[in-house]
Structure formats: C-alpha cells, structure tokens
Write an enzyme that holds these catalytic residues in place. Structure first.
Site, short mmCIF file in Angstrom:
data_model
loop_
_atom_site.label_atom_id
_atom_site.label_comp_id
_atom_site.label_asym_id
_atom_site.label_seq_id
_atom_site.Cartn_x
_atom_site.Cartn_y
_atom_site.Cartn_z
N HIS A 64 0.93 -1.23 -0.09
CA HIS A 64 -0.03 0.08 0.01
C HIS A 64 0.96 1.31 -0.12
O HIS A 64 1.88 1.33 -1.02
CB HIS A 64 -0.87 -0.04 1.41
N MET A 109 8.02 -2.70 -6.77
CA MET A 109 7.21 -1.52 -6.25
C MET A 109 6.93 -0.20 -7.07
O MET A 109 7.70 0.09 -7.93
CB MET A 109 7.99 -0.89 -5.04
N GLY A 110 5.48 -0.06 -6.90
CA GLY A 110 5.24 1.33 -7.81
C GLY A 110 4.62 0.97 -9.11
O GLY A 110 4.05 1.82 -9.96
N PHE A 111 4.43 -0.30 -9.14
CA PHE A 111 3.67 -0.99 -10.48
C PHE A 111 2.55 -1.82 -9.79
O PHE A 111 2.44 -2.55 -8.73
CB PHE A 111 4.54 -1.83 -11.36
N HIS A 143 -1.98 -2.32 -9.56
CA HIS A 143 -3.12 -1.85 -8.76
C HIS A 143 -4.05 -2.61 -8.86
O HIS A 143 -4.52 -3.44 -9.75
CB HIS A 143 -3.50 -0.41 -9.37
N ARG A 169 -3.30 8.99 -11.95
CA ARG A 169 -2.63 10.05 -10.98
C ARG A 169 -1.10 9.98 -11.26
O ARG A 169 -0.38 11.00 -10.78
CB ARG A 169 -2.97 9.69 -9.39
N ASP A 220 2.53 6.02 -6.73
CA ASP A 220 3.76 6.02 -5.64
C ASP A 220 4.94 6.01 -6.70
O ASP A 220 6.04 6.56 -6.15
CB ASP A 220 3.65 4.68 -5.03
N ARG A 269 -4.14 11.71 2.87
CA ARG A 269 -5.09 10.88 2.90
C ARG A 269 -6.13 11.25 4.14
O ARG A 269 -7.19 10.60 4.22
CB ARG A 269 -4.85 9.63 2.74
N ARG A 312 -19.13 -7.45 9.89
CA ARG A 312 -18.90 -8.57 10.64
C ARG A 312 -19.09 -9.79 9.74
O ARG A 312 -20.24 -10.36 9.56
CB ARG A 312 -19.86 -8.79 11.89
N1 COA Z 1 5.38 -6.63 -9.85
C1 COA Z 1 5.58 -7.55 -10.72
N2 COA Z 1 4.38 -8.40 -10.73
C2 COA Z 1 3.19 -7.81 -10.52
C3 COA Z 1 3.05 -6.65 -9.70
C4 COA Z 1 4.16 -5.95 -9.49
N3 COA Z 1 4.40 -4.76 -8.83
N4 COA Z 1 1.75 -6.23 -9.34
C5 COA Z 1 1.02 -7.29 -10.14
N5 COA Z 1 1.82 -8.22 -10.86
C6 COA Z 1 1.53 -9.45 -11.31
C7 COA Z 1 1.22 -10.50 -10.57
O1 COA Z 1 2.58 -10.97 -10.21
C8 COA Z 1 0.12 -11.49 -11.14
O2 COA Z 1 0.88 -12.12 -12.28
P1 COA Z 1 0.34 -13.57 -12.68
O3 COA Z 1 -0.96 -13.44 -12.98
O4 COA Z 1 1.31 -13.81 -13.69
O5 COA Z 1 0.55 -14.21 -11.55
C9 COA Z 1 -0.81 -10.41 -11.79
O6 COA Z 1 0.08 -9.08 -11.89
C10 COA Z 1 -2.00 -10.04 -11.04
O7 COA Z 1 -1.44 -9.58 -9.67
P2 COA Z 1 -2.51 -9.86 -8.37
O8 COA Z 1 -1.26 -10.51 -7.40
O9 COA Z 1 -3.55 -10.49 -8.65
O10 COA Z 1 -2.44 -8.37 -8.18
P3 COA Z 1 -2.88 -7.59 -6.87
O11 COA Z 1 -4.55 -7.04 -7.00
O12 COA Z 1 -3.21 -8.48 -5.60
O13 COA Z 1 -1.92 -6.67 -6.27
C11 COA Z 1 -0.83 -4.84 -5.71
C12 COA Z 1 -1.99 -5.38 -6.44
C13 COA Z 1 -0.87 -3.26 -5.60
C14 COA Z 1 -0.57 -5.44 -4.38
C15 COA Z 1 0.47 -5.01 -6.64
O14 COA Z 1 0.20 -4.69 -7.84
C16 COA Z 1 1.69 -4.76 -6.00
O15 COA Z 1 2.29 -5.65 -5.16
N6 COA Z 1 2.40 -3.66 -6.41
C17 COA Z 1 3.53 -3.27 -6.06
C18 COA Z 1 3.20 -2.44 -4.48
C19 COA Z 1 2.72 -1.24 -5.02
O16 COA Z 1 3.26 -0.55 -5.94
N7 COA Z 1 1.57 -0.89 -4.10
C20 COA Z 1 1.20 0.36 -4.25
C21 COA Z 1 -0.29 0.45 -4.60
S1 COA Z 1 -1.11 1.82 -5.32
#
Ligand code: COA
Length: 369
Positions: free
Chosen positions: A223, A258-260, A262, A272, A314, A339, A358
């Site tokens: 997050h 990180m940073g990729f 959503h 954004r 981010d 926020r 709940r």
């Molecule tokens: N780097 C590499 N691969 C990523 C990725 C990332 N940042 N975000 C998603 N993916 C890939 C997953 O590995 C998955 O691939 P697969 O289908 O081959 O297994 C696919 O994209 C879907 O990912 P999933 O785990 O279902 O997405 P999620 O909804 O649970 O995750 C986040 C969302 C934000 C947790 C995730 O994108 C992430 O960890 N991002 C990095 C942290 C970040 O920037 N957070 C700020 C969010 S605003």
C-alpha cells in the site's frame, strides 16, 4: 460441515460500502470524488479545496477556502505531552510508527471522545488535518535527534507542511507541485487503509482509533509504503541501464516491483501517476537534470514490455519527493497526511449510516470429537 459461501480472497471485487465520497470509474478512466474527476480538480484546485469538498460536500468559494485555511492553522499545535511521548521513542522508529503513536495519543485530549455525531467528527477532522503534518515533521525530527520545528502561519497550508519537512521555505513552484501531490493522494475509494478505518469505525470506535489503524495499514509496502521502496530501488540502480537490469533480475526472481500494478486499475495506467510524471518532468527541467526522469520513464517502458503492467501514483510521487528534497522515510507519512481528509470523510459517513462489519468464513479446518 459449515455451509460453503462464495469466497473472494482479498475481498477482490467485493462491494463493502455504499458511499457518496468517491469511486474509481475504470470504464471512463475517472477517479470520481464527490461527483468531480480528481485529475481535473488537480489541474485547477488546491488541497484546501479538496478538504472543503470532502468535509462540506461542495467546492469552496475563495472566502470559504480561506476560512478552511485559517481553521487548519488554528489547529496546528499539538500538546507538549505528545512531543514528550515522541521523544521517548527509540531512534530506529519509522516515522509511520511515530505518527501512529502521536495520532493515537491525541484521543486523550478530546473531551468529547464518545461523541460520534457529524458535528463532533467534523471538528475532529479539521483538528487532525491541522495536527497531522506537525506530528509527521516533528516525529521524524525528534527521532533523528533534531530540533523540533514550529509551524509558520504566514505560509500557506502546503508551503508550511513542506517547510516543516525540509526546514526551508519552498518556492511557489515547489509548493504548487507538493500541493498537487496532496490532492492526488487525498482520496481513492476503498483501499486497505480506508476499509480498515471504516471497519474500526463500524464498532462506533472513535476517529482517532480508526485513523490509527489506517496508519498501520497504509505503512505496508503493498500500500503506501511502496513510495519509499520505489525511491530505494531508483537509488540502488542509479542509471537507466542498471535500473533495467535491476528490474529484469527482480522479474526473474518473481519479485514484486514496487510502484507498479494496482488491484482496481489492474493492467491500466493509474491516471494520478501521469500527473506526477508531468510534475517530475517539470522539476527535472527546472533543476537542469533529467536523469531521474529518464530512469523512471525507461522503467515504465520496460515494465509495460515485460509484464504488461503500469505505474501507480507511488512510482512517480517518490522521485518528485526526492527532487523536492524530502527525506525518504517521510514519503509514506506524507501520503497518510494527504489521505487524512479522505479517511475522515469515510469515518464520518460510516458513523452516519452505520452497520457493524462482521463477515463470515468458510471453515476449512477439521471437526473433532
Ligand atoms: N510487480 C510484478 N508483478 C506484478 C506486480 C508488481 N508490482 N503487480 C502485479 N503483478 C502481477 C502478479 O505477479 C500477477 O501475475 P500472474 O498473473 O502472472 O501471477 C498479476 O500481476 C496480478 O497480480 P495480483 O497479485 O492478482 O494483483 P493484486 O491485486 O493482488 O496486487 C498490488 C495489487 C498493488 C498489491 C500489486 O500490484 C503490487 O504488489 N504492487 C507493488 C506494490 C505497490 O506499488 N503498491 C502500491 C499500490 S497503489
């Protein structure tokens, strides 16, 4: 056997609330905040406008904006005991944990803590919006054994926040970019921290408790913590070529970049991020060094080609904060400060139309005699 109900891990796609506050309209590509597109607002409006919009449900007139600003300035000071409490924290405390502690301690100074009415909650929201930047800047300073810094009321709200962080009065240009980042971070529907705050508020627990829980939620790297992690990654790489190599190695090891990505935008760009990318370009042009911009853009292209995923806010907020001279451990606390207004709006809404959260489980353990 417990009755099986459909289960969505991570509550993906599950609707958890009805709200008039905001909505990610992925079909239209809009972040709708109180009916307006946040991206359009970020081009013409300031953070104080968004504060009024979220707490008073309308964009302010010039007079109303200045009243909001005066009100926040009157709330800047935090109790001396809270400063003292922060001084007791060990040096390696993360500023998000300092913030969590300071914010939590404020509850004891609220004589009407039990009162969750709209009026009481709104008063608290304005009070917190005044105090949180002070706690953010000073908890970091205190933990670093630096002198505490006092707010300067002659500066605008955003300029003062940036001044308290860097110790230098920002230029108008720096203030504008920082303010825009606060607008972009202000509200974003139902991320983990907002859900956390609403879940806590649904027990009729108070705003301080709800926001304290939200700090803990927002700290995590999946997050808000991502913005700090992005900057460490960019610094570790140091050049376009090394950054591509670093990303390649991480992808090979199946690490998250990180940073990729959503949960809601999935494989679409976070609008954004584009605004902050533009801000980064402007900052780099002004400083006559676009190396950070070049690295970020190369990373963006690389990730699109290799993984088909796009930057979130981010990713570009991190280098913007770096160019503004902000210490990395403050990136996530700044996200939280921005926020605060969105979280307060959600807690107010939860308290106004409350139903206790709940949920149930699908039990997959054994039954024993
Ligand atoms: N780097 C590499 N691969 C990523 C990725 C990332 N940042 N975000 C998603 N993916 C890939 C997953 O590995 C998955 O691939 P697969 O289908 O081959 O297994 C696919 O994209 C879907 O990912 P999933 O785990 O279902 O997405 P999620 O909804 O649970 O995750 C986040 C969302 C934000 C947790 C995730 O994108 C992430 O960890 N991002 C990095 C942290 C970040 O920037 N957070 C700020 C969010 S605003």
């Amino acid at each position: 056997m417990a009755a099986e109900k459909e289960f969505f891990p991570g509550l993906e796609g599950v609707v958890a609330a009805e709200t008039k506050i905001s909505f990610l309209d992925t079909k239209q590509g809009e972040i709708v905040v109180q009916g307006y597109d946040l991206i359009e607002l970020s081009k013409t409006r300031t953070y104080l406008d968004i504060v009024h919009l979220l707490l008073e449900e309308a964009l302010p007139s010039a007079q109303e904006r200045s009243e909001v600003e005066d009100r926040l300035k009157r709330e800047y000071d935090i109790p001396a005991e809270v400063f003292h409490l922060l001084k007791l924290l060990p040096e390696n405390t993360h500023p998000m944990d300092g913030l969590r502690t300071g914010l939590s301690a404020l509850s004891g100074y609220d004589p009407q803590l039990e009162n969750c009415s709209l009026v009481a909650n709104k008063n608290r929201a304005y009070s917190l919006l005044g105090k949180v930047p002070n706690i953010v800047a000073n908890s970091y300073r205190i933990i670093q054994k630096q002198e505490a810094i006092s707010p300067r009321s002659e500066l605008s709200y955003s300029a003062n926040f940036l001044y308290m962080i860097t110790g230098k009065q920002p230029t108008e240009f720096e203030e504008k970019i920082f303010d825009r980042s606060l607008v972009l971070y202000s509200e974003h529907e139902m991320p983990n921290s907002t859900f956390t705050a609403r879940v806590i508020a649904s027990t009729l627990s108070d705003l301080y408790g709800a926001l304290t829980g939200a700090v803990a939620s927002l700290k995590g790297n999946l997050h808000g913590g991502a913005n700090e992690a992005v900057m460490h990654m960019l610094l570790e790489a140091g050049s376009v070529v090394s950054f591509e190599e670093l990303l390649k190695a991480k992808i090979e090891k199946k690490e998250r970049i990180m940073g990729f990505g959503h949960r809601v935008y999935m494989k679409k760009v976070d609008p954004r991020a584009l605004m902050m990318k533009e801000a980064l370009k402007q900052l780099c042009d002004t400083k006559g060094d676009d190396s950070l911009y070049q690295m970020c853009e190369a990373g963006e292209k690389f990730m699109e080609k290799e993984k088909g995923i796009y930057p979130n806010l981010d990713y570009y907020a991190a280098p913007v904060y770096w160019m503004l001279g902000i210490p990395i451990p403050l990136y996530t606390p700044i996200f939280f400060s921005a926020r605060t207004v969105g979280l307060c709006a959600h807690v107010i809404e939860q308290h106004s139309h409350n139903r206790l959260f709940r949920p149930r489980v699908n039990y997959i353990g054994e039954r024993r005699a």
